[in-house]
Design an enzyme around this catalytic site. Structure first.
Site: not given
Length: 339
Positions: A54, A181
Site C-alpha cells: 500500500s 498483517k
C-alpha cells in the site's frame, strides 16, 4: 530452494517496512536509486523490506514495474552483503487469477514471500461471503511457489475485514499461508489469533510449509507493539519503520526481552509511548507525509504518483516540527549513531 533459484530466506518474527516507491519528479518514472537506498537503509537496521504494498503505491504500478522493483531490491541487498534478508512483495490485485499470475512473476523476480490483500472493488459481494474469501486465499496459497501472508486492511479493501475465526481456519487448512498483517488495528483479534496459532498443539499439528517458524501474526501499526508481543504476537509491518528503522527494531527487541527480563519492561513502555505518539501523527499524513519526512531525513522522497496529491509545504513543515515527530527523530538518530 526458493522459486527464484536461491536458498530459501525464511520470514521470522520482527519488524518489516513497506518501502515507498520513489518517482522522478518530471516523468514519474521509477527512481531506482532512491528506492535501493531505502531498501538497504532499513535492512541494515535489522528491518525487513516489503515491496509493492500500500505504501509502495502498488495500484499505481504496472506489472513490469513491480518486477523491476523486486529485482532492483535483491540486487541492492546482495551488493551490500545482505544475502540473508528476505523480500516480501505485495501481489494482491483484482481477480484470483491475476493475483496468482503476479505472485508467480514476483517469485521469478526474486521475492521470497508475497503478501496478498483482497480487492475491494466488489466488496459488496465479497465482504459477507466467507466461502469466497476463504477460496481466494486458499487457491492463491496452493498455487504460489513462495509463502503467502494474508493482509487484512479494511480501509484499502472496501471494508472487507477478516474475523479471527476465518483467519485461524485458513491457517489450519493451508500450510503455505505463513502469517497475516492486521492493519485493522484490532488488538483483540490479534490476541485471539495468537492464542490459537501459538498453542503447542496447533504448531505440532499444523506446521507451515517449508519452515519451522510459526504462523506469524503481525500488527499493521507500531502503536501496540509491546502489548501485542505480550499476547504472543510476532512483530509488525509498519510504515513508521521507514522513518525510524533502528527505533522500531529496538522496541521489538526490548518487548521480547522484557518477557524474560521484567526489569526492561519500563524502558519498553517508555519507548512504546514515543513510538505510538509519532505513529499517530505520521500515519495521518499518509504516503505523501512519509515521503516528505524521508526527504528531510535522507534527501530523497518526492511525491506520490498522480492522482495522489503531494503534501502541502506548510503541512510538511508542521509534520516535521511536531513534537512527537521530533521525539522519534531524536531517538532514531541516537540509535543509528547519527545524533
Amino acid at each position: 530452494m526458493a522459486a527464484n533459484g536461491t536458498a530459501s530466506r525464511t520470514l521470522k518474527p520482527g519488524i518489516y517496512a513497506p518501502i515507498p516507491t520513489f518517482f522522478h519528479p518530471d516523468t514519474e518514472d521509477l527512481d531506482l536509486s532512491s528506492f535501493k537506498a531505502q531498501v538497504v537503509r532499513v535492512a541494515k537496521a535489522g528491518v525487513g523490506p516489503l515491496l509493492t504494498g500500500s505504501l509502495g503505491e502498488a495500484h499505481h504500478l504496472t506489472h513490469p514495474e513491480r518486477t523491476t522493483l523486486i529485482r532492483a531490491a535483491r540486487q541492492a541487498l546482495d551488493q551490500e552483503g545482505l544475502h540473508h534478508v528476505p523480500i516480501i512483495a505485495g501481489t494482491g490485485v483484482g481477480s484470483t487469477r491475476e493475483t496468482i499470475d503476479i505472485t508467480l512473476q514476483a517469485a521469478e523476480a526474486g521475492a521470497d514471500a508475497a503478501i496478498v490483500i483482497a480487492s475491494g472493488y466488489f466488496a459488496g459481494v465479497l465482504a459477507g461471503n466467507k466461502k469466497a474469501l476463504k477460496g481466494f486465499w486458499g487457491e492463491v496459497s496452493e498455487k504460489s511457489p513462495i509463502p503467502i501472508l494474508m493482509y487484512n486492511f479494511p480501509g484499502s479493501s472496501g471494508g472487507i475485514d477478516l474475523d479471527s475465526e476465518l483467519i485461524t481456519e485458513l491457517a489450519t487448512e493451508y500450510p503455505n499461508l505463513v502469517g497475516i498483517k492486521l492493519t485493522c488495528g484490532s488488538v483483540g483479534k490479534l490476541t485471539r489469533i495468537c492464542a490459537t496459532v501459538t498453542d503447542t498443539a496447533f504448531v505440532a499439528e499444523h506446521p507451515r510449509k517449508g519452515t519451522s517458524e510459526p504462523f506469524l501474526v503481525l500488527g499493521g501499526y507500531a502503536d501496540f507493539l509491546v502489548p501485542s508481543t505480550y499476547a504472543n504476537g510476532h512483530g509488525a509491518i509498519t510504515g513508521l519503520a521507514n522513518v525510524a528503522p533502528y527505533t522500531l527494531a529496538k522496541l521489538f527487541q526490548l518487548a521480547e526481552t522484557s518477557i524474560k527480563e521484567p526489569a526492561l519492561l519500563a524502558e519498553a513502555q517508555q519507548l512504546q509511548g514515543i513510538v505510538a505518539r509519532a505513529d499517530y501523527v505520521i500515519a495521518k499524513a499518509s504516503i505523501a507525509g512519509t515521503k516528505a519526512l524521508l526527504e528531510r531525513l535522507y534527501g530523497y522522497g518526492g511525491h506520490p504518483r498522480r492522482p495522489l496529491p503531494p503534501i502541502e509545504p506548510s503541512a510538511a513543515q508542521a509534520l516535521w516540527d511536531h513534537p512527537d515527530t521530533q521525539a522519534l527523530v531524536k531517538i532514531e538518530r541516537e540509535l543509528s549513531g547519527k545524533a
